[in-house]
Design an enzyme around this catalytic site. Structure first.
Site, short mmCIF file in Angstrom:
data_model
loop_
_atom_site.label_atom_id
_atom_site.label_comp_id
_atom_site.label_asym_id
_atom_site.label_seq_id
_atom_site.Cartn_x
_atom_site.Cartn_y
_atom_site.Cartn_z
N HIS A 1 52.93 23.72 14.35
CA HIS A 1 52.50 22.38 13.93
C HIS A 1 51.66 21.71 15.01
CE1 HIS A 1 54.96 21.98 10.26
NE2 HIS A 1 55.71 22.88 10.87
N GLU B 1 49.85 19.23 14.84
CA GLU B 1 49.76 17.77 14.67
C GLU B 1 50.66 17.01 15.63
OE1 GLU B 1 51.11 19.89 12.55
OE2 GLU B 1 52.74 19.02 11.34
N CYS C 1 51.62 25.70 8.87
CA CYS C 1 52.96 26.22 8.55
C CYS C 1 53.00 26.75 7.11
CB CYS C 1 54.02 25.17 8.83
SG CYS C 1 55.61 25.93 9.19
N ILE D 1 74.17 -3.97 7.83
CA ILE D 1 75.53 -3.68 8.31
C ILE D 1 75.47 -2.59 9.37
CG2 ILE D 1 77.77 -2.71 7.62
CD1 ILE D 1 77.37 -4.04 4.90
N LEU E 1 57.48 -2.94 9.10
CA LEU E 1 56.52 -3.90 9.65
C LEU E 1 55.73 -3.27 10.81
CD1 LEU E 1 58.56 -7.24 9.76
CD2 LEU E 1 56.83 -6.53 8.11
N GLY F 1 51.05 25.96 4.93
CA GLY F 1 49.62 26.16 4.64
C GLY F 1 49.14 27.53 5.06
N GLY G 1 57.77 0.56 15.29
CA GLY G 1 57.52 1.74 16.13
C GLY G 1 56.17 1.63 16.83
N1 GLN Z 1 59.01 26.41 4.10
C1 GLN Z 1 58.32 27.18 5.07
C2 GLN Z 1 59.26 27.84 6.06
O1 GLN Z 1 60.39 27.46 6.16
C3 GLN Z 1 57.29 26.35 5.80
C4 GLN Z 1 57.90 25.34 6.69
C5 GLN Z 1 56.94 24.24 7.11
O2 GLN Z 1 55.88 24.10 6.54
N2 GLN Z 1 57.32 23.47 8.09
O3 GLN Z 1 58.87 28.75 6.75
#
Ligand code: GLN
Length: 531
Positions: free
Chosen positions: A508, A510, A382, A149, A15, A384, A18
């Site tokens: 990352h 993001e 990562c 539970i 819902l 990517g 967070g």
């Molecule tokens: N699987 C890749 C690694 O372990 C990329 C990890 C990810 O994208 N967070 O390096």
């Protein structure tokens, strides 16, 4: 006096507890309160790190490398409160600690029980953070739904805390559903039952946030108030927003949520400074142009699997004054004969997010190739980045079998290999390269221009890395290595030369992006995609 707010949920999950907790946090912060946000989760996993994104959505990583529930991401985006492993409590951690103490003889002679030993451990972890000198209000979000539970020990701990601290220093905020049935009639019964369930546990909610389709009218509020023992003006309408979730703090504020909380807890607050939130909501609503960003991933069926990336793209759009349409593409589609031209029709930018395991990799490689050759802006995160390097290895360096050790452990031409520190790792939980660290950025690169300084501090979560044995070859053929670890030993970022904007990072970005301050890479990626 330290104050505590407990946010619980009823009727059903998903819902937006967070977001409600985080919005309340942002409103209190905007009035000068120093807040602490804690999520307690009823599952037995020690952390979210070992859970599939399909099961539980994205794994959010904190600076100190904790792999946590995605709600901490909401806290990070809506507030500036500190987040670390201590802010994500799970039943697994609680039991692990209690059982450890039992083995050490800390409870010698006693029978170790859920009440009081488990509940004491829960309370002590919350108090440890909440009683800190620099904290005024602690918001504790209880995962799960009342009636589960697994949630019972947490709700019992909450009941005890309300009893110990007293009504004036604690507050129970309950989020429920007020559904509309066929014919458009709005039903309050599930909410009545949910509050009844809370009261059976011994907690009388003080504030009710009613999730509903359209704004709740006063008669319904009156009815809910009567049946639930909750003040009429503390029954609020949490109706659907059709713009952005970043409007939610503003909507709650308009309904007086913050005033109610301030009054009930007797907080001494300053005047609200909501300017930044108003600007975010206005900028999003006022945007005329829309950019289409394709995200080519493997966990796309579950909306929350890439939560922080979705949000960071939206932050990038807000920063550029545009709207964004995120098109989730299952990378396996590209492997099943559908042409990239068809898949990427009308797409302005392509993003390949993080991920684990072999499935769908080839489709991502096709996507990276298409972005490179057609000069479409590309952001790799990562996995990517690893995809971008594999693609370059195969199609530019001509190493037909270029791969990653993750997918081909005994491959002879792996351009991505296991990190040295990972070679002897056998256990899965919490063992990746995790958390915040510095990357050195090369002068004059797109990433350096994005960050506007020669370094970036971002969070990591990976086991594999660009194989340094291929670095020279890759660079000789035009791949720019634009970021390194400070000692120069690991590649942190790469980009295509001779391309409008193709940047990938091993970290990352993001996780640190906010609506009021977009992550620099998302801002520039969206900007490049507008052109
Ligand atoms: N699987 C890749 C690694 O372990 C990329 C990890 C990810 O994208 N967070 O390096």
């Amino acid at each position: 006096m330290k104050k505590y707010i407990f946010v619980t949920g009823g009727v059903c999950s998903s819902l937006g507890k967070g977001i409600a907790a985080a919005s309340l946090g942002s409103l209190l912060e905007s009035r000068g309160m120093r807040i602490c946000m804690i999520k307690v989760d009823p599952y037995l996993n020690v952390d979210a790190g070992t859970m599939s994104p399909y099961q539980h959505g994205e794994v959010y990583v904190t600076d100190d490398g904790a792999e946590t529930d995605l709600d901490l991401g909401n806290y990070g985006r809506f507030t500036s409160s500190g987040l670390s492993k201590d802010h994500s409590i799970t039943t697994g951690q609680i039991y692990q600690q209690v059982i450890k103490k039992e083995r050490e003889g800390k409870y010698l002679g006693k029978c170790v029980q859920v009440v009081p030993h488990i509940t004491d451990e829960i309370k002590s972890r919350i108090y440890r953070l909440g009683e800190k000198e620099d904290i005024d209000v602690t918001i504790v979000e209880v995962g799960g739904t009342v009636g589960d539970i697994e949630s019972i020990p947490y709700l019992e701990a909450v009941r005890q805390m309300i009893h110990e601290k007293g009504k004036g220093d604690t507050l129970s905020v309950h989020l429920t559903l007020v559904p509309e049935v066929t014919g458009g009639e709005v039903k309050t019964k599930p909410t009545q039952h949910s509050v009844k369930e809370m009261r059976e546990i011994g907690i009388q909610p003080d504030v009710l946030l009613c999730r509903c389709k359209n704004e709740l009218d006063n008669d319904l509020k009156k009815k809910i108030s009567q049946f639930t023992n909750i003040d009429y003006d503390s029954v609020l309408s949490a109706h659907d927003v059709n713009t952005t979730i970043y409007e939610i703090p503003v909507i709650y504020n308009e309904q007086g949520l913050c005033e109610i909380v301030v009054k009930k807890l007797g907080l001494k607050v300053g005047k609200a400074k909501l300017g930044a939130w108003l600007k975010v909501a206005e900028s999003y609503k006022g945007a005329k142009k829309t950019v289409n960003i394709a995200m080519v991933g493997k966990y796309i069926e579950l909306a929350d699997a890439y939560k922080s990336i979705d949000e960071a793209i939206i932050h990038g759009a807000i920063a550029n004054g545009v709207k964004v349409n995120i098109i989730k593409i299952d990378s396996e589609r590209l492997e099943n004969g559908v042409s990239p031209e068809e898949v990427f029709k009308g797409v302005d930018g392509i993003l390949v997010p993080g991920g684990f395991g072999q499935r769908g990799i080839l489709g991502m490689v096709y996507a990276a190739r298409y972005a490179r050759e057609k000069k479409i802006p590309y952001l790799g995160i990562c996995l990517g980045l690893q995809i971008m390097v594999i693609e370059y290895g195969r199609n530019v360096l001509g190493i037909e079998k270029a791969d990653s050790s993750e997918f081909k452990p005994d491959g002879k031409t792996n351009v991505v290999t296991l990190l040295e520190e990972q070679v002897d790792v056998t256990a899965f939980g919490g063992t990746m390269r995790l958390g915040l660290s510095k990357s050195k950025l090369e002068k004059g690169t797109k990433i350096e221009m994005a960050y506007g300084e020669p370094e970036a501090w971002e969070r990591h979560r990976h086991r594999y890395e660009v194989n340094n044995d291929y670095k020279e070859q890759l660079m000789a053929k035009g791949l720019v290595i634009s970021g390194y670890t400070p000692d120069g030993s690991l590649v942190e970022a790469v980009e295509w030369s001779d391309h409008p904007w193709g940047v990938s990072v091993q970290f990352h970005p993001e996780f640190t992006s906010k609506p009021v301050k977009a992550g620099p890479l998302f801002r520039d990626f969206v900007k490049a995609s507008i052109k």
